[in-house]
Design an enzyme around this catalytic site. Structure first.
Site, PDB file in Angstrom:
ATOM      1  N   HIS A   1      93.345   9.015  45.790  1.00  0.00           N
ATOM      2  CA  HIS A   1      92.158   9.567  45.121  1.00  0.00           C
ATOM      3  C   HIS A   1      91.824  10.983  45.577  1.00  0.00           C
ATOM      4  O   HIS A   1      90.679  11.390  45.554  1.00  0.00           O
ATOM      5  CB  HIS A   1      90.934   8.664  45.324  1.00  0.00           C
ATOM      6  CG  HIS A   1      91.200   7.228  45.037  1.00  0.00           C
ATOM      7  ND1 HIS A   1      91.443   6.766  43.761  1.00  0.00           N
ATOM      8  CD2 HIS A   1      91.293   6.147  45.860  1.00  0.00           C
ATOM      9  CE1 HIS A   1      91.665   5.452  43.816  1.00  0.00           C
ATOM     10  NE2 HIS A   1      91.588   5.062  45.074  1.00  0.00           N
TER      11      HIS A   1
ATOM     12  N   ARG B   1      85.579   6.886  43.710  1.00  0.00           N
ATOM     13  CA  ARG B   1      84.810   6.411  42.546  1.00  0.00           C
ATOM     14  C   ARG B   1      84.542   7.500  41.519  1.00  0.00           C
ATOM     15  O   ARG B   1      84.011   7.225  40.455  1.00  0.00           O
ATOM     16  CB  ARG B   1      83.515   5.755  43.016  1.00  0.00           C
ATOM     17  CG  ARG B   1      83.819   4.471  43.795  1.00  0.00           C
ATOM     18  CD  ARG B   1      82.595   3.661  44.067  1.00  0.00           C
ATOM     19  NE  ARG B   1      81.902   3.255  42.854  1.00  0.00           N
ATOM     20  CZ  ARG B   1      80.732   2.635  42.858  1.00  0.00           C
ATOM     21  NH1 ARG B   1      80.143   2.369  43.995  1.00  0.00           N
ATOM     22  NH2 ARG B   1      80.155   2.297  41.727  1.00  0.00           N
TER      23      ARG B   1
ATOM     24  N   ARG C   1      51.301  16.539  39.309  1.00  0.00           N
ATOM     25  CA  ARG C   1      52.124  15.415  38.826  1.00  0.00           C
ATOM     26  C   ARG C   1      51.341  14.123  38.711  1.00  0.00           C
ATOM     27  O   ARG C   1      50.734  13.677  39.682  1.00  0.00           O
ATOM     28  CB  ARG C   1      53.300  15.195  39.791  1.00  0.00           C
ATOM     29  CG  ARG C   1      54.218  16.362  39.874  1.00  0.00           C
ATOM     30  CD  ARG C   1      55.153  16.375  38.703  1.00  0.00           C
ATOM     31  NE  ARG C   1      55.476  17.758  38.349  1.00  0.00           N
ATOM     32  CZ  ARG C   1      56.280  18.097  37.361  1.00  0.00           C
ATOM     33  NH1 ARG C   1      56.833  17.154  36.625  1.00  0.00           N
ATOM     34  NH2 ARG C   1      56.515  19.359  37.103  1.00  0.00           N
TER      35      ARG C   1
ATOM     36  N   PRO D   1      76.136  10.078  50.201  1.00  0.00           N
ATOM     37  CA  PRO D   1      75.700  11.122  51.149  1.00  0.00           C
ATOM     38  C   PRO D   1      74.347  11.704  50.743  1.00  0.00           C
ATOM     39  O   PRO D   1      74.136  12.042  49.589  1.00  0.00           O
ATOM     40  CB  PRO D   1      76.796  12.187  51.042  1.00  0.00           C
ATOM     41  CG  PRO D   1      77.912  11.564  50.288  1.00  0.00           C
ATOM     42  CD  PRO D   1      77.360  10.426  49.501  1.00  0.00           C
ATOM     43  N   GLU D   2      73.452  11.781  51.694  1.00  0.00           N
ATOM     44  CA  GLU D   2      72.133  12.368  51.449  1.00  0.00           C
ATOM     45  C   GLU D   2      72.116  13.784  52.028  1.00  0.00           C
ATOM     46  O   GLU D   2      73.077  14.218  52.653  1.00  0.00           O
ATOM     47  CB  GLU D   2      71.063  11.501  52.118  1.00  0.00           C
ATOM     48  CG  GLU D   2      70.945  10.123  51.496  1.00  0.00           C
ATOM     49  CD  GLU D   2      69.696   9.980  50.638  1.00  0.00           C
ATOM     50  OE1 GLU D   2      68.976  10.985  50.433  1.00  0.00           O
ATOM     51  OE2 GLU D   2      69.440   8.872  50.167  1.00  0.00           O
TER      52      GLU D   2
END
Ligand SMILES: [Zn+2]
Length: 293
Positions: free
Chosen positions: A96, A115, A174, A2-3
């Site tokens: 799970h 997971r 940066r 998921p983003e």
């Protein structure tokens, strides 16, 4: 995985369903990998508390809980396969399932994570660092170390609301490739591989460019592209929020139509040059060699 847009959609969907509800019972699975605060502390903090709000910070779901005069925040990171569901009690528990928060009206908030890269912790608690493996673990640890008295604000700045001046101040010093800087969660939090590639394409900036060498105009374009692409994906998700908040949540996430991500060798949608794929900062990176300078 998921983003940010998916996490935003889930947080908003869960908020709409459970804010104001009281938690009457807490069950946890006892899997140490999932819980970054002691499960007994989580249960004690949540039982009897009222859910004030559910929101997104970076890619973390933050549930603000209120009891008498104190408030606590429960942080949930979905990791790669985590799902946060609002279920009727009669629906069987999915395999799970690692946490079940029973509400006064008997509905259940369930956290399911095959997971087990997902993480649950209390903000402001004595969170223990167990050094579990997996993506975003470093980010997670940073966010725990950065814990301030409420509210939780995450390890970096918020990509949807950062000002242009702050954005430029963040990236201008940066000396790393801009793509690597975008993935650095202590700068902007919540931007993953897909949205980094898609934003750089929309801003016509090559991912390998050193951040410090980008002009003010380029950084301005990049910030605009990030906000646009994330907001567009959030709008797409809003229409199908019930697919992953109600029922079993097993439906796939909505997908923005990618312009470069995983389109290696296919023609650029602007100039028809084949999209190129390289590895940068250990991640697959997609760009148009002609449109992105
Ligand atoms: Zn092109």
């Amino acid at each position: 995985m998921p983003e940010l847009p998916e996490v935003e959609t889930i947080a908003a969907g869960v908020h709409a369903r459970v804010h104001g509800a009281r938690i009457v019972r807490v069950w946890t699975s006892g899997k140490p990998q999932t819980f970054k605060s002691p499960e007994s502390e989580i249960a004690a903090a949540l039982t009897g508390a009222r859910i004030d709000s559910v929101r997104r910070v970076g890619k973390t779901i933050v549930i603000t809980l209120h009891r008498e005069k104190s408030s606590t925040e429960l942080l949930i990171h979905l990791g790669m396969t985590g799902r946060l569901l609002v279920s009727a009690p009669e629906l069987p528990l999915a395999p799970h399932t690692h946490a079940v928060l029973t509400l006064a009206d008997s509905r259940e908030i369930r956290f399911v994570d095959p997971r087990r890269f997902g993480r649950i912790s209390l903000h402001n608690s004595t969170a223990t660092k167990l050094g579990a493996p997996g993506l975003d673990t470093e980010t997670w640890d940073q966010s725990l170390q950065a814990s301030q008295p409420t509210p939780y604000s995450g390890p970096g700045s918020e990509p949807l609301t950062i000002s242009l001046a702050d954005f430029i101040a963040l990236f201008h010093p940066r000396r790393t490739p801009i793509k690597a800087a975008l993935l650095n969660q202590s700068l902007l939090h919540g931007i993953g591989n897909i949205y980094a590639d898609e934003s750089l394409f929309r801003a016509s900036i090559r991912p390998t460019r050193q951040a410090a060498r980008l002009t003010r105009a380029e950084l301005t374009r990049l910030r605009t592209a990030i906000v646009k692409v994330l907001r567009h994906a959030i709008r797409l998700g809003g229409s199908s929020v019930s697919d992953y908040v109600d029922a079993d949540g097993a439906r796939g996430f909505f997908q923005l139509r990618h312009r470069v991500y995983q389109r290696t060798g296919q023609p650029c949608l602007v100039c028809a040059t084949p999209i190129r794929r390289i590895t940068l900062a250990g991640r697959s990176t997609h760009f148009c060699p002609r449109c992105q300078k």
